[in-house]
Design a protein around this motif. Structure first.
Motif, PDB file in Angstrom:
ATOM      1  N   GLY A 125       0.820  -1.221   0.000  1.00  0.00           N
ATOM      2  CA  GLY A 125       0.000   0.000   0.000  1.00  0.00           C
ATOM      3  C   GLY A 125       0.842   1.253   0.000  1.00  0.00           C
ATOM      4  N   ALA A 126       2.002   1.176   0.659  1.00  0.00           N
ATOM      5  CA  ALA A 126       2.859   2.363   0.752  1.00  0.00           C
ATOM      6  C   ALA A 126       3.688   2.573  -0.515  1.00  0.00           C
ATOM      7  N   SER A 127       3.885   1.520  -1.305  1.00  0.00           N
ATOM      8  CA  SER A 127       4.829   1.654  -2.423  1.00  0.00           C
ATOM      9  C   SER A 127       4.197   1.508  -3.806  1.00  0.00           C
ATOM     10  N   ARG A 132      -1.388   2.815 -11.380  1.00  0.00           N
ATOM     11  CA  ARG A 132      -1.297   1.473 -11.966  1.00  0.00           C
ATOM     12  C   ARG A 132      -2.509   0.652 -11.539  1.00  0.00           C
ATOM     13  N   PRO A 133      -2.795  -0.417 -12.283  1.00  0.00           N
ATOM     14  CA  PRO A 133      -3.881  -1.302 -11.840  1.00  0.00           C
ATOM     15  C   PRO A 133      -3.648  -1.759 -10.404  1.00  0.00           C
ATOM     16  N   LEU A 134      -4.716  -1.784  -9.619  1.00  0.00           N
ATOM     17  CA  LEU A 134      -4.590  -2.201  -8.226  1.00  0.00           C
ATOM     18  C   LEU A 134      -4.124  -3.651  -8.166  1.00  0.00           C
ATOM     19  N   PRO A 135      -3.236  -3.983  -7.226  1.00  0.00           N
ATOM     20  CA  PRO A 135      -2.835  -5.385  -7.083  1.00  0.00           C
ATOM     21  C   PRO A 135      -4.044  -6.266  -6.769  1.00  0.00           C
ATOM     22  N   LEU A 136      -4.040  -7.456  -7.345  1.00  0.00           N
ATOM     23  CA  LEU A 136      -5.018  -8.481  -6.953  1.00  0.00           C
ATOM     24  C   LEU A 136      -4.396  -9.245  -5.782  1.00  0.00           C
TER      25      LEU A 136
END
Ligand code: G3P
Ligand code: MG
Length: 235
Positions: A125-127, A132-136
């Motif tokens: 969340g901090a990096s 960019r597309p949100l991480p899954l």
């Protein structure tokens, strides 16, 4: 419905390079992957590292539990081709630089389910760049998914399972999941249709033959995880 590429590099390009290493993720990008999956667990000093097994024996020149060694101790091991076990922060930096979308699989030790998810998602969340597309975020661990929902409520989540659980509708509701990530060998066309009808995306692991990937895509599977993106991407 989520937008995902049809091929997700499994542990990078695990069939062609030492799995879950920076070399493997860089190779996946070189081969045309636009998204990679990797496994996150904790070192003894509670640093999220990218490594699949709970023990070191299969993938390094070390032995015993990953969780028994500090990051500094893990870094002294050879994870293949002279590669080190990477921290989650290192993998995210490479993925950011190579414009790779990410699937962060929380792979916790027993008893560390919520802690692993919390620490991993605090770092991510901090990096992770906001453009960019949100991480899954995915896990076999329900406790990890619950914590993921708490720490990163707006990030998409995937429920991982070898077999579709009978109560999958209840589970995806509890954990706010967007995808079901299932073993392709147990995935029937009827199941894919049912899951899609519930508004979820179906992802299938681990698919290393082009003909099988094409069949799954034709049945409505959104994306496949592959150790051999060279065989599946661009064709
Ligand atoms: O996330 C898909 C797949 O990686 C799940 O199984 O054991 O390869 O982590 P595994
Ligand atoms: Mg995995």
């Amino acid at each position: 419905m989520l937008s995902l590429p049809p091929v997700i590099g499994h542990r990078g390009a695990a069939g062609l390079a030492p799995e879950n290493t920076l070399e493997s993720f860089a190779l996946a990008a070189d081969l045309g992957c636009t998204m990679v999956e990797f496994d996150v667990r904790l070192s003894a000093d509670r640093v999220p590292v990218v490594f699949h097994d709970d023990i070191l024996d299969r993938c390094t020149d070390g032995s015993g539990p990953v969780a028994a060694l500090t990051l500094a101790q893990l870094k002294r091991l050879d994870a293949g081709d002279g590669q080190q076990i990477p921290s989650l922060a290192e993998v995210l930096a490479l993925c950011r630089d190579r414009h790779l979308a990410v699937n962060i699989e929380i792979k916790p030790d027993v008893g560390a389910e919520a802690e692993t998810a919390r620490l991993a998602l605090e770092i991510a969340g901090a990096s992770w760049p906001t453009d960019r597309p949100l991480p899954l975020v995915s896990s076999f661990s329900h406790q990890a998914l619950a914590m993921a929902r708490q720490v990163a409520p707006h990030w998409p989540r995937g429920l991982l399972a070898e077999r579709l659980p009978k109560d999958w509708r209840r589970l995806i509701d509890i954990y706010g999941c967007n995808t079901l990530n299932l073993d392709h060998s147990r995935l029937t066309p009827k199941r894919v249709t049912e899951i899609k009808a519930a508004g979820l995306a179906v992802l299938a692991y681990t698919v290393n033959r082009r003909s099988r990937a094409e069949m799954l895509w034709s049945r409505g599977v959104l994306a496949v995880f592959s150790d051999r993106p060279d065989l599946l991407v661009r064709g």
